[in-house]
Design a protein around this motif. Structure first.
Motif, short mmCIF file in Angstrom:
data_model
loop_
_atom_site.label_atom_id
_atom_site.label_comp_id
_atom_site.label_asym_id
_atom_site.label_seq_id
_atom_site.Cartn_x
_atom_site.Cartn_y
_atom_site.Cartn_z
N UNK A 1 -44.82 36.95 -65.47
CA UNK A 1 -45.73 37.54 -66.31
C UNK A 1 -46.99 37.11 -66.01
N UNK A 2 -47.69 36.41 -65.00
CA UNK A 2 -48.90 35.92 -64.88
C UNK A 2 -49.63 36.90 -63.93
N UNK A 3 -48.98 37.56 -62.78
CA UNK A 3 -49.62 38.46 -61.87
C UNK A 3 -50.47 39.62 -62.64
N UNK A 4 -49.67 40.25 -63.75
CA UNK A 4 -50.04 41.27 -64.14
C UNK A 4 -51.56 41.12 -65.21
N UNK A 5 -51.92 39.85 -65.32
CA UNK A 5 -53.24 39.74 -65.95
C UNK A 5 -54.24 39.72 -64.82
N UNK A 6 -53.93 39.84 -63.57
CA UNK A 6 -55.08 40.25 -62.60
C UNK A 6 -54.60 41.70 -61.96
N UNK A 7 -53.49 41.90 -61.70
CA UNK A 7 -53.29 43.13 -61.16
C UNK A 7 -52.19 43.93 -62.22
N UNK A 8 -52.69 44.81 -62.86
CA UNK A 8 -51.87 45.71 -64.16
C UNK A 8 -50.60 45.91 -63.59
N UNK B 1 -41.94 19.11 -65.96
CA UNK B 1 -42.24 19.43 -67.51
C UNK B 1 -43.33 19.23 -67.83
N UNK B 2 -43.95 20.35 -68.74
CA UNK B 2 -45.31 20.07 -69.37
C UNK B 2 -46.27 21.20 -68.65
N UNK B 3 -45.92 22.02 -67.48
CA UNK B 3 -46.62 23.01 -66.96
C UNK B 3 -46.28 24.11 -67.67
N UNK B 4 -47.38 25.10 -67.98
CA UNK B 4 -47.00 26.43 -68.38
C UNK B 4 -46.50 27.47 -67.40
N UNK B 5 -46.57 27.19 -66.30
CA UNK B 5 -45.95 28.05 -65.45
C UNK B 5 -44.44 28.24 -65.64
N UNK B 6 -43.74 27.67 -66.24
CA UNK B 6 -42.36 27.75 -66.54
C UNK B 6 -41.99 27.56 -67.88
N UNK B 7 -40.73 28.02 -68.53
CA UNK B 7 -40.57 27.77 -69.83
C UNK B 7 -39.63 26.47 -70.12
N UNK B 8 -38.85 26.05 -69.33
CA UNK B 8 -37.95 24.81 -69.65
C UNK B 8 -37.74 24.07 -68.44
N UNK B 9 -38.78 23.37 -67.88
CA UNK B 9 -38.68 22.71 -66.77
C UNK B 9 -38.39 21.24 -66.96
N UNK B 10 -37.36 20.69 -66.08
CA UNK B 10 -36.64 19.26 -66.18
C UNK B 10 -37.94 18.22 -66.14
N UNK C 1 -49.65 33.52 -71.70
CA UNK C 1 -50.28 32.32 -70.74
C UNK C 1 -51.60 31.72 -71.23
N UNK C 2 -52.09 30.68 -70.98
CA UNK C 2 -53.34 30.25 -71.16
C UNK C 2 -54.36 30.98 -70.75
N UNK C 3 -55.59 31.16 -71.42
CA UNK C 3 -56.40 32.28 -71.21
C UNK C 3 -57.28 32.04 -69.95
N UNK C 4 -57.33 30.79 -69.35
CA UNK C 4 -58.00 30.54 -68.17
C UNK C 4 -57.23 31.01 -66.87
N UNK C 5 -55.90 31.15 -67.06
CA UNK C 5 -55.09 31.47 -65.87
C UNK C 5 -55.51 32.35 -64.90
N UNK C 6 -56.11 33.66 -65.27
CA UNK C 6 -56.58 34.82 -64.63
C UNK C 6 -57.74 34.36 -63.90
N UNK C 7 -58.61 33.77 -64.52
CA UNK C 7 -59.87 33.21 -63.84
C UNK C 7 -59.64 32.19 -62.62
N UNK C 8 -58.74 31.43 -62.91
CA UNK C 8 -58.19 30.42 -61.79
C UNK C 8 -57.58 31.17 -60.69
N UNK C 9 -56.95 32.20 -60.87
CA UNK C 9 -56.39 33.20 -59.69
C UNK C 9 -57.48 33.59 -58.98
N UNK C 10 -58.50 33.97 -59.70
CA UNK C 10 -59.77 34.88 -58.69
C UNK C 10 -60.41 33.83 -57.96
#
Length: 472
Positions: free
Chosen positions: A144-151, A185-194, A231-240
């Motif tokens: 669900x992250x890419x749609x914040x850069x490419x709708x 674990x701890x990254x916001x890029x997945x919901x339940x990492x080991x 997702x965290x607000x800064x994610x799209x800015x970092x992608x760009x």
């Protein structure tokens, strides 16, 4: 062949150093590239390639600085369109590093250009797969992250792509392969990492819900999308920034390491409306701090919380830190998440502010063991700033849950006239919340030093524990 994981806990990020016969490659480097250069120099190796698994959202990669300093070629997978010189590989293409071969495996799903790299040792045997955010230990990358850069790249479209990438590209590979993911674990890029940061592919096939061969495509999509949060607000800015490019870290360090005395520091803060970030520990901040400063300690997930709570990555920032070494660390960790506008720091730290006779504030704290008597005497509102998933798992009865990353949109729920108690899991996030509330004019609260973990001696009723279904 040497293949080493270089793990950075505060971002739950893994980069990789691959070396063979005097040549080296770096996979998904962080912004500060000198550790990778030093590692290669230690072995007398030349860095030949910088491989990127995708355009990252949770951090700014160090590919440009690393290429500029070493002459290495930057490599992306198919469909990538970087705004700088790079080699966009074809699906199935091979690269050679010494006696080691690297095969490009295009695995769209987390993002459109997401790519894994299959590593063959010098005997030609498949050794492992650098899986980026396509496959984690216990999870897969959120779609669900890419749609914040490419709708047009909706989460449903990418989830279905990921299903096919996993079933057609990853699951047919051998069980003995070692999986080297980009995050733990701890990254916001997945919901339940080991908490584990590597595993065999065979074990992941047996234990990772997303690799269940019996799941239909529709069932996979439902399971993958359930439990995701904004997702965290800064994610799209970092992608760009990762797509378009950015300033060299050397430049950012130079401008951020300007020292100011207390008088000048205060003047610049007032004239520029810079955010003052105090990166000392929660305990030190609570004893005394510059009014209107925000405490985000280096002893926790510093970059993530800066990105969550400061809405504009162009925001000018002034730094208060424990010492000059910590100033440099603060600037580097800000740059990892795209905050490149550090203007300078308070020379001599908070102590110099006090010696200059400037006003300062503090946060009142109590131990968890003292909460019972405090509640009896003050009848406060109990405010839990942990994530909703943590709160749903276990909480104090009659407490109010306002997650830290939502604090600015829920300020009206913090009482101005009534006393309240702040707590999180261990005291780190609640002190961030306390500093924000102090900045907004709140005074009538106390912070629990040890957080929810310190409430075990309290007799206040708690909900029954439920295993969380998501860690977001």
């Amino acid at each position: 062949m040497k293949l080493e994981q270089i793990y950075t806990g505060c971002l739950a990020h893994a980069a990789y150093y691959l070396e063979s016969e005097g040549e080296a490659a770096i996979f998904d480097p962080l912004r500060e590239v000198f550790p990778y250069i030093e590692r290669a120099e230690k072995s007398g190796a030349t860095i030949k390639y910088v491989f990127e698994t995708h355009f990252h959202a949770d951090f700014v990669s160090g590919h440009l600085d690393l290429a500029a300093k070493t002459g290495a070629k930057i490599v992306y997978g198919p469909t990538a369109k970087p705004g700088f010189e790079a080699l966009v590989a074809e699906d199935g293409q091979y690269f050679q590093v010494g006696a080691v071969k690297i095969k490009v495996i295009h695995t769209p799903g987390h993002t459109l250009e997401s790519t894994c790299y299959l590593i063959f040792d010098k005997e030609g045997k498949e050794h492992g797969i650098i899986s980026g955010d396509t496959l984690f230990i216990g999870d897969v990358g959120r779609p669900d992250l890419a749609q914040h850069v490419i709708a047009d790249l909706t989460e449903d479209k990418l989830a279905r792509m990921l299903y096919h990438s996993l079933h057609e590209k990853i699951m047919p590979l051998g069980d003995d392969l070692i999986v080297y993911p980009n995050h733990g674990a701890g990254s916001a890029c997945g919901k339940k990492m080991s908490k584990e940061t590597t595993d065999t592919l065979g074990n992941q096939k047996a234990t990772n819900y997303a690799l269940n061969p019996d799941l239909s495509e529709d069932e996979f999509v439902v399971q993958l999308l359930t439990g995701l949060t904004t997702p965290p607000k800064y994610f799209p800015e970092n992608v760009l920034m990762n797509i378009k490019g950015y300033q060299s870290l050397d430049t950012i360090l130079h401008q951020g390491q300007k020292a100011y005395d207390a008088k000048t520091f205060e003047l610049i803060a007032n004239e520029t409306k810079a955010v003052i970030i105090d990166s000392r520990s929660a305990a030190e901040f609570a004893k005394g701090f510059i009014p209107n400063s925000i405490n985000i300690g280096l002893d926790g997930s510093f970059g993530t919380w800066v990105g969550e709570l400061i809405p504009n990555i162009q925001q000018p920032i002034l730094i208060v830190a424990e010492n000059e070494e910590k100033v440099k660390e603060t600037i580097i960790r800000l740059s990892r998440v795209g905050f490149d506008h550090s203007m300078g720091y308070l020379q001599g730290g908070f102590k110099s502010w006090v010696l200059a006779g400037k006003d300062f504030d503090h946060v009142e704290r109590i131990a968890g063991a003292d909460l019972d008597s405090y509640v009896m005497n003050q009848q406060p509102i109990l405010i839990d700033v942990r994530r909703k998933s943590e709160y749903d798992s276990e909480h104090l009865m009659n407490s109010l849950n306002i997650p830290l990353n939502e604090i600015d949109s829920h300020l009206a729920e913090f009482p101005k006239e009534l006393p309240f108690v702040l707590f999180c899991a261990g005291g780190y996030r609640s002190m961030i919340a306390a500093s924000i509330l102090k900045k907004r004019g709140y005074e009538n609260f106390v912070d629990i030093i040890e957080g929810f973990g310190g409430l075990k001696n309290s007799t206040l009723p708690k909900s029954d524990y439920k295993c969380p279904t998501t860690l977001l």
